[in-house]
Design an enzyme around this catalytic site. Structure first.
Site, PDB file in Angstrom:
ATOM      1  N   LYS A  60      -5.181  -7.428  -1.533  1.00  0.00           N
ATOM      2  CA  LYS A  60      -5.620  -6.598  -0.408  1.00  0.00           C
ATOM      3  C   LYS A  60      -7.036  -6.999   0.013  1.00  0.00           C
ATOM      4  CE  LYS A  60      -2.579  -2.738  -1.400  1.00  0.00           C
ATOM      5  NZ  LYS A  60      -2.296  -1.556  -2.200  1.00  0.00           N
ATOM      6  N   GLN A 104      -5.283   3.101  -5.157  1.00  0.00           N
ATOM      7  CA  GLN A 104      -4.107   2.374  -5.655  1.00  0.00           C
ATOM      8  C   GLN A 104      -3.326   3.237  -6.643  1.00  0.00           C
ATOM      9  OE1 GLN A 104      -3.147  -0.598  -4.477  1.00  0.00           O
ATOM     10  NE2 GLN A 104      -1.387  -0.778  -5.833  1.00  0.00           N
ATOM     11  N   ASP A 127      -3.212   4.966   4.057  1.00  0.00           N
ATOM     12  CA  ASP A 127      -1.973   4.907   3.262  1.00  0.00           C
ATOM     13  C   ASP A 127      -0.957   5.942   3.765  1.00  0.00           C
ATOM     14  OD1 ASP A 127      -1.260   3.234   1.242  1.00  0.00           O
ATOM     15  OD2 ASP A 127      -2.073   4.447  -0.391  1.00  0.00           O
TER      16      ASP A 127
HETATM   17  N1  GUN Z   1       1.082   1.091  -5.254  1.00  0.00           N
HETATM   18  C1  GUN Z   1       2.149   0.359  -4.851  1.00  0.00           C
HETATM   19  N2  GUN Z   1       2.269   0.383  -3.507  1.00  0.00           N
HETATM   20  C2  GUN Z   1       1.263   1.149  -3.054  1.00  0.00           C
HETATM   21  C3  GUN Z   1       0.876   1.552  -1.737  1.00  0.00           C
HETATM   22  O1  GUN Z   1       1.478   1.220  -0.714  1.00  0.00           O
HETATM   23  N3  GUN Z   1      -0.224   2.364  -1.685  1.00  0.00           N
HETATM   24  C4  GUN Z   1      -0.891   2.759  -2.802  1.00  0.00           C
HETATM   25  N4  GUN Z   1      -1.940   3.552  -2.639  1.00  0.00           N
HETATM   26  N5  GUN Z   1      -0.550   2.405  -4.020  1.00  0.00           N
HETATM   27  C5  GUN Z   1       0.518   1.591  -4.153  1.00  0.00           C
END
Ligand code: GUN
Length: 295
Positions: A60, A104, A127
Site C-alpha cells: 500500500k 489494517q 476503507d
Molecule cells: N485486511 C485485509 N484486507 C483489508 C482491507 O481491505 N482493509 C483493511 N483495513 N484491512 C484489511
C-alpha cells in the site's frame, strides 16, 4: 493450443485494469495539486507483526508513493492498548495533511475492532467501514466511501459482465470487509443477491444458481467446479500461500481454479485478479477524500 486460448479469453485480468486505474489516479493527483496545492495523504496503521498484513501494508505504501500521494505509516507494537490506538486515530482525524486513514485488519485479539474502526472520522474512512459509510452504501448514496475489495470486484464486473440488472449474484462469505458490502453494491445495481455463510446448509446448491459467483471465505479451494453453473462469472477473492511439491510456494484462491475455468464463462485468477484492484480502489477513495475536503 486451442484449449489454452479459450482459457486465456476467460481470464479477468485485474492487474491490467488496476494499472489503468492507477495511471488515471496519478494524473488526477497532479491536476488536484495544480488546482489546489493539495497532495492527498494516506495514513496506514498496522498493529503487531502479522506477516501477511506486513506485506499488504508495504504494498500500500509503495503504491501510494507511486501515484504521487503522501504516505504516513504507523507501525505499532502488538501490546498497543485500545486507548493508545484511539488516541492516535483522533490525532490523525485532526491532521489536515491526512485525507484517508486505514487500520489494517485483523487487529490483535485484545483490541475491539469495532471500537477502533468507529473512531475514524467518516470523511477520512477510505476503507468504508464506519457505521456512517456502511449506512450510506446501504441507502445507495454515492458520496460515502465503499470498502476497497468489493469496490474492486464491482469495477471488474462492470468491465467484464453483461448488464447486471436482474442477474442472480451469490456471495459466499458474509464479512464486514467483503461479503456484506458486496451484497449492498450488487443490490444497488438491481441484482438478485444471495449470501451464503459459515452456517449455510449446502452452500453449493445456492452457488449453482449463480450467474455471478463471488467467493470470499478465507477457505482455500472450497469452491469446486461442480459448484459452478455453466457460463457463470466467478470472482475469487481468496488468497493463500501454499507449498508446492518442488519446495517452492505459490498463491491460490478459494476456488479450485483448474476445475472452475472449464465451466465458468469468466474468472479472476489468483494472483492477478481481485488483489491488484484493492489497492487501486484504496487510492481512488483517498483521492475522493482529498477532493471532498477541498469542497
Ligand atoms: N485486511 C485485509 N484486507 C483489508 C482491507 O481491505 N482493509 C483493511 N483495513 N484491512 C484489511
Amino acid at each position: 493450443m486451442i484449449l489454452k486460448k479459450n482459457c486465456d479469453q476467460k481470464l479477468i485480468n485485474g492487474k491490467v485494469y488496476a494499472e489503468s486505474l492507477t495511471t488515471q489516479i496519478k494524473q488526477d493527483v497532479i491536476n488536484l495539486q495544480q488546482i489546489s496545492g493539495i497532495t492527498p495523504g494516506l495514513a496506514v496503521i498496522l498493529v503487531g507483526n502479522d506477516s501477511a498484513s506486513e506485506v499488504y501494508v508495504r504494498n500500500k505504501t509503495k503504491q501510494t508513493h507511486a501515484v504521487g500521494m503522501r504516505s504516513f505509516m504507523h507501525l505499532l507494537p502488538e501490546k498497543t492498548t485500545e486507548e493508545e490506538l484511539v488516541k492516535l486515530i483522533k490525532r490523525l482525524n485532526q491532521d489536515t495533511d491526512i485525507h484517508g486513514i486505514l487500520v489494517q485488519l485483523p487487529l490483535p485479539k485484545h483490541l475491539n475492532t469495532d471500537t477502533i474502526i468507529q473512531a475514524i472520522l467518516p470523511s477520512k474512512d477510505v476503507d468504508g467501514l464506519t457505521a456512517y459509510n456502511t449506512g450510506k452504501l446501504s441507502l445507495g448514496h454515492q458520496d460515502g466511501f465503499v470498502p476497497c475489495t468489493p469496490l474492486g470486484c464491482m469495477y471488474l464486473l462492470q468491465k467484464e459482465a453483461p448488464p447486471l440488472k436482474g442477474l442472480h449474484a451469490v456471495i459466499i462469505g458474509a464479512s464486514n470487509l467483503m461479503g456484506k458490502p458486496m451484497a449492498q453494491i450488487l443490490l444497488n445495481q438491481n441484482c438478485t443477491v444471495s449470501i451464503a455463510h459459515i452456517d449455510t446448509v449446502h452452500p453449493e446448491l445456492l452457488a449453482r444458481q449463480a450467474d455471478i459467483l463471488i467467493v470470499a471465505t478465507g477457505c482455500q479451494g472450497l469452491v469446486k467446479g461442480s459448484w459452478i453453473k455453466p457460463g457463470a462469472i466467478v470472482i475469487d477473492v481468496g488468497i493463500h500461500r501454499i507449498e508446492t511439491t518442488n519446495g517452492k510456494t505459490k498463491l491460490i484462491g478459494d476456488v479450485v481454479f483448474d476445475e472452475a475455468i472449464a465451466i465458468a464463462s469468466k474468472i479472476t485468477p489468483v494472483p492477478g485478479g481481485v488483489g491488484p484492484m484493492t489497492i487501486a480502489c484504496l487510492l481512488q477513495n483517498t483521492l475522493k477524500a482529498a477532493k471532498k475536503m477541498l469542497n
